[in-house]
Each structure stands twice: as C-alpha cells, then as structure tokens.
Design a protein around this motif. Structure first.
Motif, PDB file in Angstrom:
ATOM      1  N   THR A 107     100.143  59.207  32.815  1.00 30.58           N
ATOM      2  CA  THR A 107      99.445  58.185  33.617  1.00 30.58           C
ATOM      3  C   THR A 107      98.403  57.502  32.739  1.00 30.58           C
ATOM      4  O   THR A 107      97.968  58.078  31.734  1.00 30.58           O
ATOM      5  CB  THR A 107      98.716  58.829  34.819  1.00 30.58           C
ATOM      6  OG1 THR A 107      97.864  59.874  34.334  1.00 30.58           O
ATOM      7  CG2 THR A 107      99.685  59.387  35.842  1.00 30.58           C
ATOM      8  N   PRO A 108      97.965  56.299  33.122  1.00 30.36           N
ATOM      9  CA  PRO A 108      96.867  55.691  32.376  1.00 30.36           C
ATOM     10  C   PRO A 108      95.550  56.390  32.736  1.00 30.36           C
ATOM     11  O   PRO A 108      94.930  56.080  33.760  1.00 30.36           O
ATOM     12  CB  PRO A 108      96.868  54.228  32.838  1.00 30.36           C
ATOM     13  CG  PRO A 108      97.872  54.109  33.913  1.00 30.36           C
ATOM     14  CD  PRO A 108      98.478  55.443  34.183  1.00 30.36           C
ATOM     15  N   GLY A 109      95.159  57.372  31.970  1.00 33.74           N
ATOM     16  CA  GLY A 109      93.940  58.135  32.209  1.00 33.74           C
ATOM     17  C   GLY A 109      94.050  58.996  33.456  1.00 33.74           C
ATOM     18  O   GLY A 109      95.078  59.009  34.150  1.00 33.74           O
ATOM     19  N   GLY A 110      92.952  59.693  33.726  1.00 31.94           N
ATOM     20  CA  GLY A 110      92.882  60.486  34.951  1.00 31.94           C
ATOM     21  C   GLY A 110      92.928  59.558  36.164  1.00 31.94           C
ATOM     22  O   GLY A 110      93.429  59.929  37.230  1.00 31.94           O
ATOM     23  N   THR A 111      92.415  58.363  35.998  1.00 30.60           N
ATOM     24  CA  THR A 111      92.389  57.388  37.098  1.00 30.60           C
ATOM     25  C   THR A 111      93.807  57.125  37.612  1.00 30.60           C
ATOM     26  O   THR A 111      94.037  57.071  38.822  1.00 30.60           O
ATOM     27  CB  THR A 111      91.775  56.058  36.607  1.00 30.60           C
ATOM     28  OG1 THR A 111      90.482  56.352  36.086  1.00 30.60           O
ATOM     29  CG2 THR A 111      91.645  55.049  37.729  1.00 30.60           C
ATOM     30  N   ALA A 225      88.774  66.024  34.534  1.00 30.80           N
ATOM     31  CA  ALA A 225      88.382  65.062  33.492  1.00 30.80           C
ATOM     32  C   ALA A 225      87.409  65.662  32.460  1.00 30.80           C
ATOM     33  O   ALA A 225      87.401  65.253  31.307  1.00 30.80           O
ATOM     34  CB  ALA A 225      87.760  63.824  34.144  1.00 30.80           C
ATOM     35  N   TYR A 226      86.590  66.654  32.898  1.00 30.18           N
ATOM     36  CA  TYR A 226      85.545  67.173  31.991  1.00 30.18           C
ATOM     37  C   TYR A 226      85.793  68.623  31.581  1.00 30.18           C
ATOM     38  O   TYR A 226      84.890  69.298  31.093  1.00 30.18           O
ATOM     39  CB  TYR A 226      84.172  67.043  32.674  1.00 30.18           C
ATOM     40  CG  TYR A 226      83.839  65.595  32.960  1.00 30.18           C
ATOM     41  CD1 TYR A 226      83.252  64.793  31.993  1.00 30.18           C
ATOM     42  CD2 TYR A 226      84.162  65.007  34.182  1.00 30.18           C
ATOM     43  CE1 TYR A 226      82.985  63.450  32.229  1.00 30.18           C
ATOM     44  CE2 TYR A 226      83.897  63.665  34.430  1.00 30.18           C
ATOM     45  CZ  TYR A 226      83.315  62.898  33.447  1.00 30.18           C
ATOM     46  OH  TYR A 226      83.053  61.570  33.675  1.00 30.18           O
ATOM     47  N   ILE A 227      87.021  69.103  31.788  1.00 32.52           N
ATOM     48  CA  ILE A 227      87.299  70.545  31.627  1.00 32.52           C
ATOM     49  C   ILE A 227      86.950  71.068  30.233  1.00 32.52           C
ATOM     50  O   ILE A 227      86.540  72.212  30.079  1.00 32.52           O
ATOM     51  CB  ILE A 227      88.769  70.867  32.005  1.00 32.52           C
ATOM     52  CG1 ILE A 227      88.972  72.384  32.152  1.00 32.52           C
ATOM     53  CG2 ILE A 227      89.775  70.261  31.037  1.00 32.52           C
ATOM     54  CD1 ILE A 227      90.248  72.788  32.894  1.00 32.52           C
ATOM     55  N   LEU A 258      92.856  62.415  28.803  1.00 40.21           N
ATOM     56  CA  LEU A 258      92.569  62.527  27.364  1.00 40.21           C
ATOM     57  C   LEU A 258      91.303  61.767  26.984  1.00 40.21           C
ATOM     58  O   LEU A 258      90.880  61.783  25.834  1.00 40.21           O
ATOM     59  CB  LEU A 258      93.744  61.976  26.529  1.00 40.21           C
ATOM     60  CG  LEU A 258      94.869  62.960  26.207  1.00 40.21           C
ATOM     61  CD1 LEU A 258      95.612  63.382  27.457  1.00 40.21           C
ATOM     62  CD2 LEU A 258      95.832  62.379  25.191  1.00 40.21           C
ATOM     63  N   SER A 259      90.709  61.093  27.979  1.00 40.03           N
ATOM     64  CA  SER A 259      89.570  60.220  27.682  1.00 40.03           C
ATOM     65  C   SER A 259      88.428  60.967  27.002  1.00 40.03           C
ATOM     66  O   SER A 259      87.977  60.583  25.927  1.00 40.03           O
ATOM     67  CB  SER A 259      89.059  59.571  28.973  1.00 40.03           C
ATOM     68  OG  SER A 259      90.090  58.837  29.583  1.00 40.03           O
ATOM     69  N   LYS A 260      87.966  62.028  27.651  1.00 40.48           N
ATOM     70  CA  LYS A 260      86.815  62.755  27.101  1.00 40.48           C
ATOM     71  C   LYS A 260      87.260  63.809  26.092  1.00 40.48           C
ATOM     72  O   LYS A 260      86.697  63.931  25.010  1.00 40.48           O
ATOM     73  CB  LYS A 260      86.041  63.439  28.233  1.00 40.48           C
ATOM     74  CG  LYS A 260      85.056  62.550  28.945  1.00 40.48           C
ATOM     75  CD  LYS A 260      85.668  61.789  30.057  1.00 40.48           C
ATOM     76  CE  LYS A 260      84.682  60.829  30.684  1.00 40.48           C
ATOM     77  NZ  LYS A 260      85.351  59.870  31.563  1.00 40.48           N
ATOM     78  N   THR A 267      92.315  54.285  25.250  1.00 41.74           N
ATOM     79  CA  THR A 267      93.769  54.256  25.063  1.00 41.74           C
ATOM     80  C   THR A 267      94.494  54.523  26.377  1.00 41.74           C
ATOM     81  O   THR A 267      95.718  54.440  26.435  1.00 41.74           O
ATOM     82  CB  THR A 267      94.235  55.306  24.028  1.00 41.74           C
ATOM     83  OG1 THR A 267      93.876  56.587  24.535  1.00 41.74           O
ATOM     84  CG2 THR A 267      93.611  55.081  22.681  1.00 41.74           C
ATOM     85  N   ARG A 268      93.725  54.849  27.409  1.00 41.65           N
ATOM     86  CA  ARG A 268      94.238  55.048  28.766  1.00 41.65           C
ATOM     87  C   ARG A 268      95.389  56.035  28.803  1.00 41.65           C
ATOM     88  O   ARG A 268      96.541  55.666  28.998  1.00 41.65           O
ATOM     89  CB  ARG A 268      94.642  53.704  29.407  1.00 41.65           C
ATOM     90  CG  ARG A 268      93.623  52.605  29.315  1.00 41.65           C
ATOM     91  CD  ARG A 268      92.250  53.009  29.841  1.00 41.65           C
ATOM     92  NE  ARG A 268      92.276  53.455  31.214  1.00 41.65           N
ATOM     93  CZ  ARG A 268      91.650  54.567  31.639  1.00 41.65           C
ATOM     94  NH1 ARG A 268      90.965  55.328  30.800  1.00 41.65           N
ATOM     95  NH2 ARG A 268      91.699  54.894  32.895  1.00 41.65           N
ATOM     96  N   CYS A 269      95.049  57.283  28.608  1.00 47.98           N
ATOM     97  CA  CYS A 269      96.092  58.296  28.636  1.00 47.98           C
ATOM     98  C   CYS A 269      95.656  59.526  29.439  1.00 47.98           C
ATOM     99  O   CYS A 269      94.527  60.011  29.301  1.00 47.98           O
ATOM    100  CB  CYS A 269      96.459  58.721  27.213  1.00 47.98           C
ATOM    101  SG  CYS A 269      97.909  59.788  27.165  1.00 47.98           S
TER     102      CYS A 269
HETATM  103  C1  LIG Z   1      85.224  62.441  37.846  1.00 48.11           C
HETATM  104  C2  LIG Z   1      86.124  61.625  37.019  1.00 48.11           C
HETATM  105  N1  LIG Z   1      87.422  61.688  37.251  1.00 48.11           N
HETATM  106  C3  LIG Z   1      88.310  60.988  36.550  1.00 48.11           C
HETATM  107  C4  LIG Z   1      87.900  60.155  35.547  1.00 48.11           C
HETATM  108  C5  LIG Z   1      89.009  59.419  34.868  1.00 48.11           C
HETATM  109  O1  LIG Z   1      88.788  58.919  33.688  1.00 48.11           O
HETATM  110  P1  LIG Z   1      89.918  58.169  32.850  1.00 48.11           P
HETATM  111  O2  LIG Z   1      90.724  57.352  33.790  1.00 48.11           O
HETATM  112  O3  LIG Z   1      89.155  57.365  31.883  1.00 48.11           O
HETATM  113  O4  LIG Z   1      90.733  59.230  32.210  1.00 48.11           O
HETATM  114  C6  LIG Z   1      86.536  60.036  35.246  1.00 48.11           C
HETATM  115  C7  LIG Z   1      86.031  59.148  34.205  1.00 48.11           C
HETATM  116  O5  LIG Z   1      84.907  58.835  34.071  1.00 48.11           O
HETATM  117  C8  LIG Z   1      85.635  60.791  36.014  1.00 48.11           C
HETATM  118  O6  LIG Z   1      84.325  60.739  35.798  1.00 48.11           O
END
Ligand SMILES: Cc1ncc(COP(=O)(O)O)c(C=O)c1O
Length: 412
Positions: A107-111, A225-227, A258-260, A267-269
């Motif tokens: 997916t594009p990021g956790g979002t 996201a912060y694991i 993968l953001s953090k 890179t949205r992953c």
């Molecule tokens: C609580 C939480 N969930 C998910 C995300 C998803 O981040 P991303 O879409 O950049 O991977 C973030 C990013 O700030 C976040 O703070």
C-alpha cells in the motif's frame, strides 16, 4: 479567512488548510525571518537531528543510490513485488510471527492500508472505532469514503488503558452495524506515546472474544507506524502471538509502514498484512484489497519495495540498518525522557507516555494556548483534548526547555 472551503461538486466543507502543515509553515516562515535559534518547531512528524535536518538512514540511502532505473521507475504488480510481500512480513513480525494464514498487500504507506481496511471491512455510513486521543487523519480517511470515527476513552483516571470504555463502545457499535473496524495505534501511539502492555492486550483479546460471539465481522487494525521506535524491536512485538486466540470472525490486520522505520516517508510504501484463521479468509483479503487498490491508487511505488527486499535479501545489510536505527531511536528516547523529567519538575501533566515521536499534554483550550505559544516562537499542535509536542523534531536541549514554557502559557 473562512475556516472552510465549500466543495462545489458535493457541498462538502473542506478545512482551508491541513492544520499541522499550516502550523509548520508558519514556524518555517518565522525561522526564515528571525532565525532558527528563536523558534522551537515541535510540529513535524518526521525524525530530525539536533540541527533540524531530516534523519535518513545512510544504509538505506546507499541501497537507494545503487538501484537500476527499472528497479525504481517500473510499475510494481498491484499487490506488490513478490520479494517485498515476503520481506515485509519479516519486517512487521520479527521473530514473533503469529500462526495463521498470512497475506501481505503493498500500500502507499500506512495511510493506504488504513484506507483499504476501512473501505473493505466496514459499510458506507458505519463508524470506525479508535481511541479518543488519535491521529487526526483517521477522520479524513474515514470521511473520504463515507464513514466516520467513533471513540472510546483511551485512559482511565489512573492513566491505565481503559478496557471498560473499549468494551462498551465495541458492544455499542456492534449492536447497530453489521461489521466493525477497530484501529489500535500501538506501540508508541501518536499522539501520546503510549504502548499497550501485554496485559492490556490480554484484556483486548478477551473483550473481542466475547463481543465476537454476535457473529459479526470485526477487523482489528494494528496501526504499527511507530513500532520500531518504541524500544527494543523484538520486545515490542511480543503481543503478536496473542492475536492467535481471536476467533475466526475477528481478522487482525497490521497496517505496516516503511515511512518511519526505514526513513522512506516520501516513497509512500507500506503493507496491510492479515493474520487469518482460514485460507479462504486470507485469499479473500488479498483479492479484495488488491481490487480496491486498483480502483484508488492502482499500484504502489516500486522503489521502496525493492529497497526492503534488498535489505532482507543481503546478509549483513539488515543488521546495519537495524544498528543505525537503534542509534536514532536512542536519541529519540532520550528526548522523550528529558521532556518527561522536566514536565515532572515543573508540574506539567502529560498523557501516559512510553516512547515514540510525540508527547501530549491534556488541557481545556488547546487552540488558545498554542496560539499564545506561537507568538513566543513555540510551535506545537493543538488537538481536540490537548497539545501535541513532537519530540522527534527538536533537540534534547529544547525538550528540556519546553515543559516550563508550556506550563507558563497555560497559567497566564
Ligand atoms: C498514527 C499514524 N498512523 C499511520 C501513519 C501513516 O504514515 P504513512 O502513510 O506515511 O506510512 C502515520 C504517519 O504519520 C501515523 O502517525
């Protein structure tokens, strides 16, 4: 300026600007005008070094710079390239892989994971359950697809995870909708820094075992996201095998980013990873989520998928990445502790904090206090129930100074 723009197409009220980016832009403007030493910009959700520069893991950067054009420019398959789908499971679970039928969809990021879970595991008009302290974009993501957010109280008066409120709200929503998506952002929750304990997890599992007896479908999203910034990576994955005790109609889905963890924010992953009780449920998850991806962003960018595959495929590389991240995690944890210590000294109450990018301060008029602080060159984010300080974006020294400044602004 009006606070909202009316969208002509459908009459929706859209906020004039993203709150956090708006504040951050004002902070940057003040830095340009008065100099960095006059400003504390604790709004940013990326890890910055003590000079305010973005931390990018050099081991990850090296891999990036050695990619071939086809590796970064080509389309990836909708659900992600095969080595990524395997590597991301290792990255997400470490040595605590829960037993079950696992499928990962890029997916594009956790979002992107959050969007896809809400779109596919809840119905139009449904409410999605999360804690009252939560990442504000959950509301936007749910709202964009005709859902909304309902909340339970995250903490009891004694600062413990409020399992009673979690149970009550889950039951209430299950009584009125046919399915339920629950988002738990842990460990190192945004915006409080709280990590559910193993005991909290036992309680969550017990509640869901009971509530699931109604037979309705529940998707339990672990927003991780912060694991990798909570503390020891393995320690904070120990809750994972507990998910095995959930019944078939509760589907745990990890929203992995993968953001953090790999400092690959732009890179949205990410990946959505299910741990299903049957192969049928896992296969359905994969197909439904890939289909939904196709109709929203099509495929996810290939570049970070290749990077992660490489990190997990080359002996020694993963070790280097983990070691480098551990150094920055230590820096972040020290900042959090410094803020906590000083808050205690000056009598500034904070929401229970373990680790992570943010610390929250409960207060009754967050907007007024943050506006007051802005005038003094201190930029933090007002939330519904308090103020959010990003310790990820300021030095330890600034973390030490901030509690007294905030306390004074609250007392004026
Ligand atoms: C609580 C939480 N969930 C998910 C995300 C998803 O981040 P991303 O879409 O950049 O991977 C973030 C990013 O700030 C976040 O703070």
């Amino acid at each position: 300026m009006a606070e909202y723009i009316l969208a002509r197409g459908n009459g929706r009220h859209i906020p004039h600007e993203d709150k956090i980016f708006g504040i951050s832009n004002r902070a940057k403007a003040m830095i340009a005008e008065k100099g960095a030493d006059k400003v504390i910009n604790a709004t940013i959700g990326s890890l910055l070094d003590d000079n305010g520069n973005l931390v990018v893991l050099s081991s990850v950067d090296e891999v990036f710079k050695h990619l071939s054009p086809a590796e970064y420019a080509d389309y990836a398959p909708i659900g992600g390239i095969k080595p990524f789908r395997e590597a991301v499971q290792q990255a997400a679970f470490g040595s605590h892989r829960p037993k079950g039928y696992v499928e990962a969809v890029a997916t594009p990021g956790g979002t992107g994971s959050l969007r896809n879970v809400i779109a596919n595991y809840s119905d139009g008009g449904d409410q999605v359950l999360t804690s009252d302290w939560h990442w504000a974009p959950y509301n936007t993501i749910a709202g964009e697809i005709g859902r909304s957010i309902a909340t339970f109280e995250f903490f009891t008066e004694n600062g413990k995870f409020n399992i009673d409120s979690f149970q009550k709200k889950s039951a209430e929503l299950l009584a009125k909708q046919e399915s339920l998506v629950i988002i738990l952002n842990t460990p190192a929750h945004n915006p409080t820094g709280y990590s559910l304990t193993l005991e909290d997890w036992d309680h969550v599992i017990a509640v869901l075992q009971e509530e699931a007896k109604c037979g309705k479908a529940i998707a339990l999203v672990i927003d991780a996201a912060y694991i990798d910034f909570a503390g020891d990576e393995e320690e904070y994955r120990r809750f994972l095998p507990k998910l095995e005790a959930l019944p078939e109609n509760v589907l745990p889905i990890m929203a992995y980013s993968l953001s953090k963890t790999y400092t690959l924010y732009g890179t949205r992953c990410g990946a959505m990873i299910c741990i299903a009780k049957t192969k049928e449920i896992a296969d359905e998850f994969k197909r439904v989520c890939e289909y939904s991806s196709r109709g929203s962003w099509s495929n996810s960018a290939k570049v970070a998928q290749v990077i992660l595959s490489r990190i997990y495929g080359e002996p020694g590389l993963l070790e280097r990445v983990d070691k480098e991240r551990a150094h920055y995690r230590e820096m972040l944890i020290k900042r959090g502790r410094a803020f906590e210590e000083e808050a205690k000294k000056v009598g500034l109450k904070i929401v229970p904090f373990d680790a992570g990018f943010f610390i929250s301060i409960p207060c009754s008029d967050p907007d007024a206090i943050s506006a007051k602080l802005e005038k003094e060159g201190v930029f933090i984010v007002p939330l519904a129930k308090g103020l959010r300080v990003s310790v990820a974006s300021i030095s330890e020294d600034k973390c030490r100074k901030l509690p007294a400044i905030i306390k004074a602004a609250m007392e004026e």
